[in-house]
Design an enzyme around this catalytic site. Structure first.
Site, PDB file in Angstrom:
ATOM      1  CG  ASN A  13      -5.117   5.188 -28.568  1.00  0.00           C
ATOM      2  OD1 ASN A  13      -6.078   5.770 -28.055  1.00  0.00           O
ATOM      3  ND2 ASN A  13      -4.035   5.837 -28.975  1.00  0.00           N
ATOM      4  CD1 TRP A  14     -11.123   2.012 -29.975  1.00  0.00           C
ATOM      5  CD2 TRP A  14     -12.983   2.675 -28.921  1.00  0.00           C
ATOM      6  NE1 TRP A  14     -11.968   0.933 -29.914  1.00  0.00           N
ATOM      7  CE2 TRP A  14     -13.117   1.311 -29.269  1.00  0.00           C
ATOM      8  CE3 TRP A  14     -14.030   3.297 -28.241  1.00  0.00           C
ATOM      9  CZ2 TRP A  14     -14.265   0.571 -28.969  1.00  0.00           C
ATOM     10  CZ3 TRP A  14     -15.178   2.566 -27.942  1.00  0.00           C
ATOM     11  CH2 TRP A  14     -15.284   1.220 -28.310  1.00  0.00           C
ATOM     12  CE  LYS A  15      -4.620   6.845 -32.716  1.00  0.00           C
ATOM     13  NZ  LYS A  15      -3.554   7.278 -33.565  1.00  0.00           N
ATOM     14  CG  HIS A  97      -0.396   8.184 -27.846  1.00  0.00           C
ATOM     15  ND1 HIS A  97      -0.337   8.984 -28.967  1.00  0.00           N
ATOM     16  CD2 HIS A  97      -0.729   6.946 -28.291  1.00  0.00           C
ATOM     17  CE1 HIS A  97      -0.634   8.253 -30.036  1.00  0.00           C
ATOM     18  NE2 HIS A  97      -0.878   7.017 -29.648  1.00  0.00           N
ATOM     19  CD  GLU A  99      -2.286  10.339 -32.119  1.00  0.00           C
ATOM     20  OE1 GLU A  99      -3.275  10.176 -31.386  1.00  0.00           O
ATOM     21  OE2 GLU A  99      -2.112   9.695 -33.177  1.00  0.00           O
ATOM     22  CD  GLU A 169       1.782   3.635 -29.945  1.00  0.00           C
ATOM     23  OE1 GLU A 169       0.947   2.844 -30.384  1.00  0.00           O
ATOM     24  OE2 GLU A 169       1.515   4.819 -29.668  1.00  0.00           O
ATOM     25  CB  SER A 215       0.456   1.507 -39.502  1.00  0.00           C
ATOM     26  OG  SER A 215       0.359   2.913 -39.651  1.00  0.00           O
ATOM     27  N   GLY A 236      -4.438   1.543 -33.118  1.00  0.00           N
ATOM     28  CA  GLY A 236      -5.254   2.753 -33.252  1.00  0.00           C
ATOM     29  C   GLY A 236      -6.377   2.528 -34.239  1.00  0.00           C
ATOM     30  N   GLY A 237      -6.181   2.982 -35.465  1.00  0.00           N
ATOM     31  CA  GLY A 237      -7.228   2.943 -36.495  1.00  0.00           C
ATOM     32  C   GLY A 237      -7.936   1.596 -36.629  1.00  0.00           C
TER      33      GLY A 237
HETATM   34  C1  PEP Z   1      -1.760   4.696 -31.737  1.00  0.00           C
HETATM   35  O1  PEP Z   1      -2.336   5.760 -31.801  1.00  0.00           O
HETATM   36  O2  PEP Z   1      -1.352   4.288 -30.632  1.00  0.00           O
HETATM   37  C2  PEP Z   1      -1.580   3.940 -32.967  1.00  0.00           C
HETATM   38  C3  PEP Z   1      -0.715   2.961 -32.963  1.00  0.00           C
HETATM   39  O3  PEP Z   1      -2.327   4.310 -34.062  1.00  0.00           O
HETATM   40  P1  PEP Z   1      -2.437   3.553 -35.490  1.00  0.00           P
HETATM   41  O4  PEP Z   1      -2.598   2.089 -35.216  1.00  0.00           O
HETATM   42  O5  PEP Z   1      -3.638   4.144 -36.137  1.00  0.00           O
HETATM   43  O6  PEP Z   1      -1.147   3.826 -36.220  1.00  0.00           O
END
Ligand code: PEP
Length: 253
Positions: A13-15, A97, A99, A169, A215, A236-237
């Site tokens: 998930n590149w956001k 999601h 967010e 999540e 994470s 994500g990150g």
């Molecule tokens: C996400 O946004 O779906 C996510 C899991 O982000 P991160 O891995 O950065 O916590």
């Protein structure tokens, strides 16, 4: 049935990150690693990046979006529909999601309609659920997630679950650097599978892929990959960092 009989999924998930013209080169670096046919790799960039990546589907990379609308067409300024995504050969969409739920509370009311619409349009849905820190600290995370599943999956027919992937999540773990332990994630995944058995049937519960997000990095992927009810990860990150993503792919391959 355990995860050795379900195909694993590593999803990115590149956001709202990187530029569209940089996207193709980044994917090439991210996937510069061997993996087996037991694993799917999915990249979900912002909408603007999709045309730059869609050719990668010919090489077996799955490409998805991060949201879509509840309707097909119409006067919905700024929105993108599931039909539009299917038309450019997108196969997946992330829905629910946290967010998006946080950006617009009404999102909670429409997640179930979005899921049904996207599946009917031909997309596979990566549906996100998970509790806040307050809920976790109060010890009511199982009840919270069960209720989310009940509300968000209502109206789905059992056969539609073949096009559904659940991403657990926990909100307290997203982008915070604090991941759920493999044991915490496994316990919740097992609970989610029990809810699917209860809401649908045994076959759906055995077949559905439940992936963990929050994470995820190379350093915590090995333990996650060993858990029987963890069928992959939503990243994500770390999905923007080639070395990290390659290692994650290796653990789930
Ligand atoms: C996400 O946004 O779906 C996510 C899991 O982000 P991160 O891995 O950065 O916590």
């Amino acid at each position: 049935m355990n995860h050795f009989l379900r195909k694993s999924l590593v999803a990115a998930n590149w956001k709202m990150n990187i530029l569209p013209t940089e996207a193709n080169a980044l994917v090439r670096q991210l996937i510069d690693v061997e993996w087996t046919s037991r694993l799917d790799v999915l990249i979900c960039p912002p909408f603007t990046h999709l045309p730059y990546l869609i050719d990668l589907t010919k090489e077996g990379i799955l490409i998805g979006a991060q949201n879509c609308h509840i309707n097909s067409f119409g006067a919905y300024t700024g929105e993108v529909s599931a039909e539009m995504l299917v038309d450019i050969a997108c196969s997946h969409v992330i829905l629910g999601h946290s967010e998006r739920r946080a950006a617009d509370f009404s999102e909670n009311m429409v997640v179930s309609r979005k899921i049904q619409h996207a599946i009917n349009a031909g997309l596979e849905v990566v549906y996100c659920c998970g509790e806040t820190l307050e809920v976790r600290e109060s010890g009511s995370e199982n009840q919270f997630v069960a209720n989310q599943l009940l509300l968000d999956l209502k109206g789905l027919e059992a056969e539609m679950l073949a096009q559904l992937i659940i991403a657990y999540e926990p909100i307290w773990a997203i982008g915070t650097g604090i991941n759920a332990t493999a044991q915490q994630a496994q316990a919740m995944h097992l609970w989610i599978r029990e809810q699917i058995r209860h809401l649908f049937n045994e076959q759906c519960a055995n077949n559905i892929r439940i992936i963990y997000g929050g994470s995820v990095k190379a350093s915590n992927s090995e333990f996650l990959s060993l858990m029987p009810d963890i069928d992959g990860v939503l990243v994500g990150g770390a999905s923007l960092i080639p070395k990290e993503f390659q290692e994650i792919i290796k653990y789930f391959s």
